[in-house]
Design a protein around this motif. Structure first.
Motif, short mmCIF file in Angstrom:
data_model
loop_
_atom_site.label_atom_id
_atom_site.label_comp_id
_atom_site.label_asym_id
_atom_site.label_seq_id
_atom_site.Cartn_x
_atom_site.Cartn_y
_atom_site.Cartn_z
N ALA A 1 2.22 6.59 -3.20
CA ALA A 1 0.96 5.89 -2.99
C ALA A 1 0.04 6.76 -2.12
CB ALA A 1 1.23 4.55 -2.31
N PRO A 2 -1.27 6.72 -2.37
CA PRO A 2 -2.18 7.57 -1.61
C PRO A 2 -2.13 7.29 -0.11
CG PRO A 2 -3.37 6.13 -3.14
CD PRO A 2 -1.93 5.99 -3.45
N ARG B 1 8.32 6.19 -2.61
CA ARG B 1 8.45 7.59 -2.96
C ARG B 1 7.59 8.45 -2.05
NH1 ARG B 1 7.02 7.43 -9.32
NH2 ARG B 1 7.45 9.63 -9.00
N VAL B 2 7.97 9.71 -1.96
CA VAL B 2 7.20 10.64 -1.15
C VAL B 2 6.71 11.82 -1.98
CG1 VAL B 2 8.38 10.06 0.99
CG2 VAL B 2 9.28 11.86 -0.44
N ASP C 1 0.81 -1.21 0.00
CA ASP C 1 0.00 0.00 0.00
C ASP C 1 0.84 1.26 0.00
OD1 ASP C 1 -2.16 -1.57 0.06
OD2 ASP C 1 -2.66 -1.27 2.17
N TYR C 2 2.09 1.12 0.40
CA TYR C 2 2.93 2.31 0.56
C TYR C 2 3.93 2.46 -0.58
CZ TYR C 2 0.89 2.04 5.14
OH TYR C 2 -0.01 1.99 6.17
N CYS D 1 -0.73 8.85 5.56
CA CYS D 1 -0.52 8.14 6.83
C CYS D 1 0.04 9.11 7.86
CB CYS D 1 0.40 6.96 6.63
SG CYS D 1 2.06 7.43 6.22
N LEU D 2 -0.04 8.69 9.08
CA LEU D 2 0.31 9.58 10.18
C LEU D 2 1.76 10.04 10.07
CD1 LEU D 2 -0.68 10.80 12.89
CD2 LEU D 2 0.38 8.87 14.00
N MET D 3 2.66 9.12 9.77
CA MET D 3 4.07 9.50 9.74
C MET D 3 4.33 10.57 8.69
SD MET D 3 7.06 9.38 10.73
CE MET D 3 7.26 8.07 11.90
N TYR D 4 3.72 10.40 7.53
CA TYR D 4 3.90 11.39 6.48
C TYR D 4 3.37 12.75 6.92
CZ TYR D 4 4.14 13.17 1.69
OH TYR D 4 4.46 13.88 0.58
N LYS D 5 2.19 12.71 7.52
CA LYS D 5 1.58 13.97 7.94
C LYS D 5 2.43 14.67 8.99
CE LYS D 5 -3.35 13.74 7.19
NZ LYS D 5 -4.64 13.69 7.88
#
Lengths: 735, 435
Positions: A665-666, A659-660, A651-652, A671-675
């Motif tokens: 990936a949506p 990639r970021v 999923d990631y 996800c919390l870490m990205y946010k």
């Protein structure tokens, strides 16, 4: 003898040469006998090596400050502090409820207390002598101090293996070997700091016991083993290497009563002593990893018994029959006992860590939590070069010399060298274990070849044979040289070779010093980088964040972060953490991994159930610091997914790629870490000529610039954005 | 002299100070009333008078008064807010939607009344509290079966309802004597909000539509899903009443006789006065306000609270719970207060026994699990303020010397060890000295 040693050492300690020369001169004035001169010289060299080993590890203190490094040392420091404040009884029974909330951790029963007790003893001794030191200084300097002690042990070990020349070279080599320095610079207050000393001590004493057959040395080695067990989990290497060594001796027909005494005494006493460490407990009789030692112990008894029977029986035929019956009986009984023990669960099977040592791919497939640690990665060949430098060349030569002169002792060092080198290939951190062996074997090579060459150089062509006959110890080697005598340019060639070795050793010194100062003296809690104008920029964000936590949050606040930072948060921030570097509960870590990789509202529920008040993430997008949480994130997903299958790695990823940026990936983008990492980052311009939201650690423009947080709010971000702390909001009031 | 004057000033101030809202004295004292029109002050005087009689200081202000302010220097000037200004598009001064919500979120109470003309502002405030008024601005609640017989009302919009929530805490001990008259707009409760409750709901035959227009589509709000008056108790125990009708509080409705269509009974006086005054007692914390004090726990046989327990210890836990009567605290009596000994899930769940004087206590054994536990009381009952206590307490395992020293089942091993020692000693003697 003196001269040869001198040559070898000159090369190692080029800067000290002059001093030595003058020392020698002054000695001549005293008209000492050669023996006394040699002794003085040896002591002088050892003293200098002792000091050198200590001071070469002080780069980090001079560059930064007297501080504890990295992750685990912070835990060790915290426990040592506790030990010195509360005393041994409380330390031994310490139940720590500030980590692994809400499970808590029985620290007294889950650590190797050797390091802390050692540091505390040093501290108390200094206090007794009315040196008003702070415990932190003691902790910072414990590892260099023990590195110095290791050089002394290396000297005696080398002397036991080969001769005092080899011992001196070994001491000098190990004093500055990067493989060892990486774990023992000032501030690196970790178990390995004292454990390598204990390891080498145990081996030395055991070899001494085997060589002498003396009970006293054997008891001493048992105590060395006890110290090692108390200090580091690597003792498992000793308890397996020594049986292998004994087995090899048995198979090669080198069984002797000396060996019998040395092994039995060491094993039984060492086992009983080791059981006194709570963390080890009954593992010596219950765990599969310790069974080799026990099997060999019983085998020794059988061997002794058979030997005795052979002595009693004169009839060879009868003895043969008896031997057959005994051997089958013994092997059968042993196998049966092992099988029963395994089946009944009395003997625990091998642990994952042990498996991953034997099979480097095991951890990757089965235990992500072990595979995720960078120091558990298989070693790249370049790190061998980096950590051993020319020792890699001397090592095979040393093996050659060892095989040329096989004794019980050299067999031991060969076994030690080969096995540990294998393990060093499996895991980066185990280079440390191989370092003493590599140094010793290389020292044998250096010492033996320099000695042989020096004999050639010093010999007058005609009187060569007389020198050979005088050759003190290495008769065979000298004999070889006498054969080669007929070669042309022999003396000159030997001289050139000596110069060559000298050059190699000099470059070794240069390399070691360079590596120590550039690579291994960074505390990693304070980061340094080169600025645009070549000046040093210091990022002290970690400590900034931890002190913020300490000053601004309620004392019982619970902080959730990835486990890497757990020890530091408890030690420096003095706040309760959910997980820390002692990865004893995989489910708990997986829960945190799951929270980090879930959507915010799902994560909120998890955080509520764990009473989390603050979330801490490490983010390198502004500074270009690459070991941040975004780069570690896939491990969080893997570890979380290992326990909670709702988290799927795919999923990631996009087409198997992590990639970021916009193409991520949506689920990744939300996800919390990205946010948490990229909150408000979209507004920030990090580099000239780049769009806002340019992640310097990954060199991309981030994909989700408009991060809105619903259940958390930003509480603190350090000056370089490396550490970001978020507060978990209470539930909404009216809903 | 100056000192005396200061003391005198303090003495004069003290009654005012003691009137202020506090955890020790949860009933509101100072209430701001916002009106569309000062005429409401007289047309709803019975309601206001009942409040002033009960000791409240009402401060009447026009909703668009430019000097409106709920707080000064970070201190709230009022403990409660009544907004009887359904048509106010915006509030004066520093007052706006976030200010009103902040007022509630900092623990203050609110009565909000809508009416046939309800502004977006009022709708927004209600929506933030989980109440959605009918979106059609012309719609009223219409009921063709349970309406009040009246000469003026032809569209059956003056309805009656005695469909009230069954809670003595919210509506008082006495049963409603007469049905409640209602004329206003309907609202529904947001299903996502778990805290909002219907207090007065319409009958199953009611619906919400524009009485002047023909109905082309089926009405969005029908039957008993229509709420007429709702209450919310926030997590911080702030209380809110939202009514779809301002007339519900009016003197006219309170005094008027009620005769429901199809019913032979005619009540001389509607239930509005009772309903409204009981509801205002609840909303301003004269009833149903609990406090828990004096949480204590200790090992059985001891009195000092330890910093940590050991597994399998026996302990006693006690807490005192009081209920506010509007004047003083009286012991709260209930048989359903439970305490949890909680670490990620409750390990112990025990009902507390009480002594009728508000002291709840129990004793239990600490489970054989170590970790950081919490004594947790999560007491949520309809109408009462929620009690949510948690106290963290670590539970440690045995120390190494707290285990039994000698175990009977291990005697063979002790025997083995000592006989071995003795045997070795004798063997040594014999071996050394027996030739």
């Amino acid at each position: 003898m003196t001269g040869k040693t001198d040559v070898a050492l000159n090369s190692v300690m080029a800067p000290l040469t002059l001093k030595m020369e003058s020392l020698q001169l002054s000695m001549k004035n005293f008209r000492l006998k050669t023996k006394q001169q040699e002794l003085l010289l040896r002591i002088g060299v050892l003293c200098l090596v002792y000091v050198l080993a200590f001071i070469t590890r002080l780069f980090s203190v001079l560059r930064y400050e007297s501080m504890i490094h990295e992750f685990d040392p912070y835990f060790n420091y915290r426990t040592t502090l506790y030990l010195t404040e509360k005393g041994f009884y409380d330390f031994w029974n310490w139940f720590d409820y500030e980590s692994w909330y809400p499970l808590g951790r029985i620290i007294g029963g889950t650590l190797y207390p050797g390091l802390m007790v050692t540091a505390a003893l040093i501290y108390w001794t200094l206090r007794l002598l009315s040196f008003a030191v702070h415990i932190r200084e003691v902790c910072v300097l414990t590892a260099p101090f023990f590195a110095s002690n290791t050089t002394i042990v290396a000297y005696f070990f080398g002397k036991e293996l080969w001769d005092s020349g080899a011992g001196l070279v070994a001491a000098a080599l190990i004093a500055i070997c990067p493989g060892y320095i990486s774990r023992s610079v000032a501030g690196s207050y970790d178990n390995e700091g004292v454990a390598i000393f204990a390891l080498l001590m145990t081996f030395y004493l055991f070899v001494k016991a085997v060589n002498t057959g003396s009970l006293a040395w054997s008891v001493a080695s048992a105590f060395g083993y006890f110290y090692m067990v108390s200090a580091w989990g690597g003792y498992i290497f000793i308890i397996n290497l020594i049986p292998i060594y004994v087995l090899v001796l048995l198979v090669t027909g080198r069984y002797s009563l000396r060996l019998y005494i040395a092994y039995n005494c060491m094993y039984i006493l060492g086992m009983l002593l080791a059981m006194q460490i709570r963390f080890v407990g009954f593992q010596h009789v219950q765990s599969g990893e310790h069974m080799a030692a026990m099997g060999v112990f019983f085998l020794m008894q059988v061997f002794y018994f058979v030997d005795w029977v052979k002595h009693q029986l004169d009839d060879p035929k009868l003895f043969q029959a008896f031997l057959k019956i005994t051997v089958t009986g013994a092997v059968g009984a042993g196998g049966l006992a092992l099988g029963l023990g395994m089946a009944s669960g009395y003997i625990s099977p091998w642990t994952g860590r042990f498996y991953s040592l034997l099979d480097p791919t095991y951890a990757k497939d089965h235990i992500p939590i072990i595979a995720s640690v960078s120091e558990h990665q298989p070693t790249a060949w370049s790190s061998f070069m980096f950590d051993f430098h020319i020792l890699l060349i001397f090592f095979p030569a040393g093996l050659y010399f060892c095989f040329r002169r096989l004794t019980d002792a050299t067999i031991f060092i060969v076994l030690y060298g080969l096995t540990s080198l294998y393990f060093a290939g499996v895991m980066v951190r185990l280079i440390l274990v191989a370092t003493p062996a590599v140094c010793l074997i290389s020292a044998i090579a250096v010492s033996a070849s320099v000695k042989n060459l020096a004999v050639l150089v010093r010999s007058k062509p005609k009187a060569a044979s007389s020198v050979v006959s005088k050759g003190s110890s290495s008769l065979k080697a000298s004999a070889k040289i006498s054969v080669d005598q007929s070669l042309p340019f022999q003396r000159r060639g030997a001289g050139i070779l000596i110069l060559g070795i000298l050059y190699l050793l000099t470059s070794y010194v240069t390399h070691c010093t360079w590596v120590t100062s550039e690579a291994y003296s960074s505390p990693s809690i304070v980061l340094a980088a080169r600025g645009a104008h070549g000046d040093r920029v210091i990022f002290d964000d970690y400590r900034e964040a931890y002190f913020w936590l300490r000053q601004n949050t309620p004392p019982d606040a619970k902080v959730m972060s990835w486990w890497d930072y757990g020890y530091q948060i408890t030690a420096m921030g003095n706040r309760t953490v959910i997980v820390d570097n002692n990865t004893w509960n995989n489910t708990h870590i997986a829960t945190v991994g799951r929270a980090m990789s879930s959507y915010e509202h799902e994560a909120y529920e998890i955080m509520q159930s764990l009473d989390v008040d603050y979330v801490l993430v490490v983010f390198g997008g502004v500074t270009g610091y690459s070991s941040d949480d975004i780069n570690k994130f896939l491990w969080m997903v893997r570890i979380g997914g290992g326990v909670f299958p709702v988290i799927k790695e795919s999923d990631y990823l996009v087409n198997g790629e992590y990639r970021v940026d916009k193409g991520a990936a949506p689920k990744m983008l939300n996800c919390l870490m990205y946010k948490l990492c990229y909150h408000r980052f979209g507004e920030l311009s990090t580099e000239y000529g780049r769009p806002p939201g340019w992640d310097r650690a990954r060199g991309v423009e981030i994909g989700n610039k408009n991060v809105k947080l619903e259940f958390l709010e930003e509480a603190f971000t350090t000056s370089n954005w490396i550490v970001r702390i978020y507060k978990v909001k209470p539930p909404v009031n009216r809903w | 002299m100056a000192v005396l004057r200061l003391i005198a000033a303090l003495l004069m101030l003290s009654p005012i100070l003691s009137l202020a809202f506090s955890p020790e004295n949860p009933t509101n004292q100072r209430i701001l009333v916002l009106l569309d029109d000062l005429a409401i002050k007289s047309s709803h005087s019975i309601f206001f008078k009942s409040l002033t009689d009960r000791g409240y200081n009402l401060d009447f202000k026009l909703a668009d008064d430019p000097k409106l302010s709920l707080q000064r220097y970070g201190q709230y000037l009022y403990d409660g807010l009544i907004i009887f200004a359904p048509s106010a598009e915006r509030l004066g001064g520093a007052l706006d939607l976030p200010a009103v919500l902040d007022f509630v979120d900092s623990g203050h109470d609110l009565i909000l009344a809508a009416d046939t003309t309800t502004s977006d502002l009022i709708r927004d405030i209600a929506a933030e509290c989980g109440v959605d008024f009918d979106e059609d601005p012309e719609a009223l609640v219409i009921d063709h079966t349970s309406y009040a017989i009246s000469k003026t009302d032809t569209g059956h919009t003056l309805i009656v309802s005695d469909n009230v929530i069954d809670s003595k805490v919210i509506l008082g001990e006495k049963k409603l004597e007469a049905p409640v008259l209602f004329q206003g707009i309907a609202h529904s409760l947001n299903p996502a909000n778990s805290l909002v409750l219907k207090v007065l709901s319409a009958s199953p035959s009611a619906y919400s539509a524009n009485p002047k227009a023909e109905i082309s589509n089926p009405p969005a709000l029908i039957g008993s899903s229509i709420s007429l008056v709702s209450v919310v108790q926030g997590r911080n125990n702030a209380r809110i009443v939202i009514s779809g009708s301002l007339d519900l509080f009016s003197n006219k409705f309170m005094k008027s006789a009620v005769k429901t269509f199809g019913s032979s009974v005619e009540h001389g006086k509607s239930g509005n006065e009772q309903f409204v005054s009981e509801l205002s007692k609840w909303v301003f914390h004269e009833r149903g306000h609990l406090k828990a004090v004096n949480v204590q726990h200790h090992k059985i046989g001891e009195t000092v609270e330890p910093a940590t327990y050991r597994i399998t210890d026996y302990l006693e836990y006690s807490v005192e719970i009081f209920e506010w009567t509007g004047k003083d605290w009286k012991p709260y009596v209930a048989d359903d207060v439970q305490v949890q000994f909680y670490m990620m899930s409750p390990y112990v769940l025990k009902t507390l026994s009480h002594n009728n004087k508000g002291l709840y206590s129990t004793s239990f054994q600490v489970p054989d699990v170590y970790g950081v536990f919490q004594f947790k009381i999560e007491y949520r009952r309809l109408g009462y303020t929620s009690l949510s206590l948690s106290k963290q307490i670590p539970v440690r395992p045995f120390r190494h010397n707290e285990y039994e020293r000698f175990i009977i089942s291990a005697y063979p091993y002790y025997g083995g060890a000592f006989s071995m020692m003795a045997g070795f000693f004798i063997f040594g003697l014999v071996f050394l000295y027996h030739k």
